[in-house]
Write an enzyme that holds these catalytic residues in place. Sequence first.
Site, mmCIF file in Angstrom:
data_model
loop_
_atom_site.group_PDB
_atom_site.id
_atom_site.type_symbol
_atom_site.label_atom_id
_atom_site.label_comp_id
_atom_site.label_asym_id
_atom_site.label_seq_id
_atom_site.Cartn_x
_atom_site.Cartn_y
_atom_site.Cartn_z
ATOM 1 C CB SER A 119 -106.686 68.896 10.559
ATOM 2 O OG SER A 119 -105.745 67.861 10.856
ATOM 3 C CG HIS A 140 -111.239 70.252 9.971
ATOM 4 N ND1 HIS A 140 -110.303 71.552 9.816
ATOM 5 C CD2 HIS A 140 -110.688 69.997 11.033
ATOM 6 C CE1 HIS A 140 -109.267 71.483 10.600
ATOM 7 N NE2 HIS A 140 -109.607 70.260 11.493
ATOM 8 C CD GLU A 152 -111.059 74.669 7.644
ATOM 9 O OE1 GLU A 152 -110.625 75.331 6.935
ATOM 10 O OE2 GLU A 152 -110.562 73.734 8.143
ATOM 11 C CG ASN A 190 -105.172 72.803 10.323
ATOM 12 O OD1 ASN A 190 -104.770 73.642 11.442
ATOM 13 N ND2 ASN A 190 -106.084 71.958 10.415
HETATM 14 N N1 CAA Z 1 -116.038 71.846 26.885
HETATM 15 C C1 CAA Z 1 -116.835 72.892 27.238
HETATM 16 N N2 CAA Z 1 -116.573 73.897 27.652
HETATM 17 C C2 CAA Z 1 -114.983 74.199 27.792
HETATM 18 C C3 CAA Z 1 -114.399 73.645 27.162
HETATM 19 C C4 CAA Z 1 -114.581 72.208 26.715
HETATM 20 N N3 CAA Z 1 -113.702 71.157 26.273
HETATM 21 N N4 CAA Z 1 -112.858 73.886 27.377
HETATM 22 C C5 CAA Z 1 -112.930 75.297 27.728
HETATM 23 N N5 CAA Z 1 -114.638 75.388 27.898
HETATM 24 C C6 CAA Z 1 -115.214 76.808 28.078
HETATM 25 C C7 CAA Z 1 -114.869 77.048 29.558
HETATM 26 O O1 CAA Z 1 -116.169 76.681 30.408
HETATM 27 C C8 CAA Z 1 -115.142 78.466 29.331
HETATM 28 O O2 CAA Z 1 -116.365 78.986 29.685
HETATM 29 P P1 CAA Z 1 -117.107 80.342 30.012
HETATM 30 O O3 CAA Z 1 -116.918 81.349 28.998
HETATM 31 O O4 CAA Z 1 -118.624 80.118 30.083
HETATM 32 O O5 CAA Z 1 -116.446 80.943 31.158
HETATM 33 C C9 CAA Z 1 -114.559 78.889 28.186
HETATM 34 O O6 CAA Z 1 -114.715 77.845 27.604
HETATM 35 C C10 CAA Z 1 -113.039 79.525 28.572
HETATM 36 O O7 CAA Z 1 -112.309 78.426 29.156
HETATM 37 P P2 CAA Z 1 -111.422 78.759 30.426
HETATM 38 O O8 CAA Z 1 -111.807 79.857 31.172
HETATM 39 O O9 CAA Z 1 -111.135 77.548 31.195
HETATM 40 O O10 CAA Z 1 -110.011 79.004 29.740
HETATM 41 P P3 CAA Z 1 -109.546 80.080 28.606
HETATM 42 O O11 CAA Z 1 -110.282 81.243 28.898
HETATM 43 O O12 CAA Z 1 -107.961 80.019 28.916
HETATM 44 O O13 CAA Z 1 -110.005 79.382 27.252
HETATM 45 C C11 CAA Z 1 -109.587 78.303 25.381
HETATM 46 C C12 CAA Z 1 -109.552 78.011 26.785
HETATM 47 C C13 CAA Z 1 -110.948 78.174 24.921
HETATM 48 C C14 CAA Z 1 -109.113 76.836 25.066
HETATM 49 C C15 CAA Z 1 -108.918 79.272 24.546
HETATM 50 O O14 CAA Z 1 -107.526 79.273 25.235
HETATM 51 C C16 CAA Z 1 -108.545 79.704 23.094
HETATM 52 O O15 CAA Z 1 -109.458 79.874 22.434
HETATM 53 N N6 CAA Z 1 -107.531 78.928 22.577
HETATM 54 C C17 CAA Z 1 -107.169 78.760 21.269
HETATM 55 C C18 CAA Z 1 -107.748 77.312 20.746
HETATM 56 C C19 CAA Z 1 -107.560 77.193 19.243
HETATM 57 O O16 CAA Z 1 -106.998 78.070 18.663
HETATM 58 N N7 CAA Z 1 -108.290 76.247 18.738
HETATM 59 C C20 CAA Z 1 -107.892 75.839 17.330
HETATM 60 C C21 CAA Z 1 -106.804 74.993 17.296
HETATM 61 S S1 CAA Z 1 -106.924 74.403 15.752
HETATM 62 C C22 CAA Z 1 -107.700 73.094 15.342
HETATM 63 O O17 CAA Z 1 -108.345 72.611 16.325
HETATM 64 C C23 CAA Z 1 -107.825 72.608 13.979
HETATM 65 C C24 CAA Z 1 -106.933 71.529 13.804
HETATM 66 O O18 CAA Z 1 -107.212 70.661 12.905
HETATM 67 C C25 CAA Z 1 -105.615 71.344 14.306
#
Ligand code: CAA
Length: 291
Positions: A119, A140, A152, A190
């Site tokens: 990342s 990424h 990415e 990031n």
């Molecule tokens: N596998 C499959 N499906 C998943 C899943 C997984 N691991 N986690 C969640 N889902 C699905 C759920 O089944 C649900 O599907 P539907 O739309 O069909 O209902 C959907 O995703 C939403 O999940 P939830 O209803 O359980 O929960 P939520 O609405 O609170 O969403 C989330 C969860 C998608 C994680 C949301 O909170 C979110 O988008 N958070 C921000 C995530 C983010 O910013 N990620 C980037 C991080 S930075 C990064 O990754 C880069 C790095 O290098 C650090």
Amino acid sequence: MAIETVGIVGAGQMGNGIAHVFALAGYEVLLNDVSAEGLTKAIAIIDKNIERQVSRGKVSAEDKAAAMARIKTTMTLADLGQTDLVIEAATEKETVKQQIFDALLPHLKPTTILTSNTSSISITRLASRTDRPEKFMGFHFMNPVPVMQLVELIRGIATDVETYETLLAVVGKLGKTAASAEDFPAFIVNRILMPMINEAVYTLYEGVGSVKSIDESMKLGANHPMGPLELADFIGLDTCLAIMNVLHEGLADTKYRPCPLLTKYVEAGWLGRKTGRGFYDYRGETPVPTR
Ligand code: CAA
């Protein structure tokens, strides 16, 4: 170049998500980890996450069974040598990644594209220590991989056009969207996200808000799906700190100074969800703010 088989190094949070999406997209996946328990756990997590998609009608039961059958596991890194594409998704530590590449390189066929899911670490530097800098790229994925749309693509200084275009096509086949980023510390996502998270920790450190008020403010006031501290726990506080250090050292600007409170949480081993405690305590039924 046609990619059919994919080797993934590291079966943690990112590695199992990457295996999940590649298997569903029809690729043969070979998942590697140093821990047998880690591999067993990863398969169970992938099964559970694809089942979630089945229950919501997004994936058929047949497609799930076919995807699960496409994932094989191995504790022997050399087994990945015959795959068309290798994605390293180990810990965000340059020494660890280097050891993996050193051990893997003698076994790789000459045409294999080698990538890292890093990342923040320099792709050019990682590539320069391999025998194939022109076939090396940053690949990424975002967490949770099955849900997040973006990938990415980061070209090192020597990466050739064919490698880039091959990975662009792979991202299309995964049904995701690629963003090209230049090879500078932390790339695009990031570079923007981590200073925001770090600033949220400073806001907590300076007493401007509590964990709850900071997260609620950003969820309700800026429509973020998670508050910054909840998101930091989700990513892992050790990963957040490692990325801030790469920004701080790589760009030599004090605006990237990691917050001392972030360092303290990492020193305590409170790394977020994965260790049961971070800005929230996850050991009970519902997460409880630790400040
Ligand atoms: N596998 C499959 N499906 C998943 C899943 C997984 N691991 N986690 C969640 N889902 C699905 C759920 O089944 C649900 O599907 P539907 O739309 O069909 O209902 C959907 O995703 C939403 O999940 P939830 O209803 O359980 O929960 P939520 O609405 O609170 O969403 C989330 C969860 C998608 C994680 C949301 O909170 C979110 O988008 N958070 C921000 C995530 C983010 O910013 N990620 C980037 C991080 S930075 C990064 O990754 C880069 C790095 O290098 C650090």
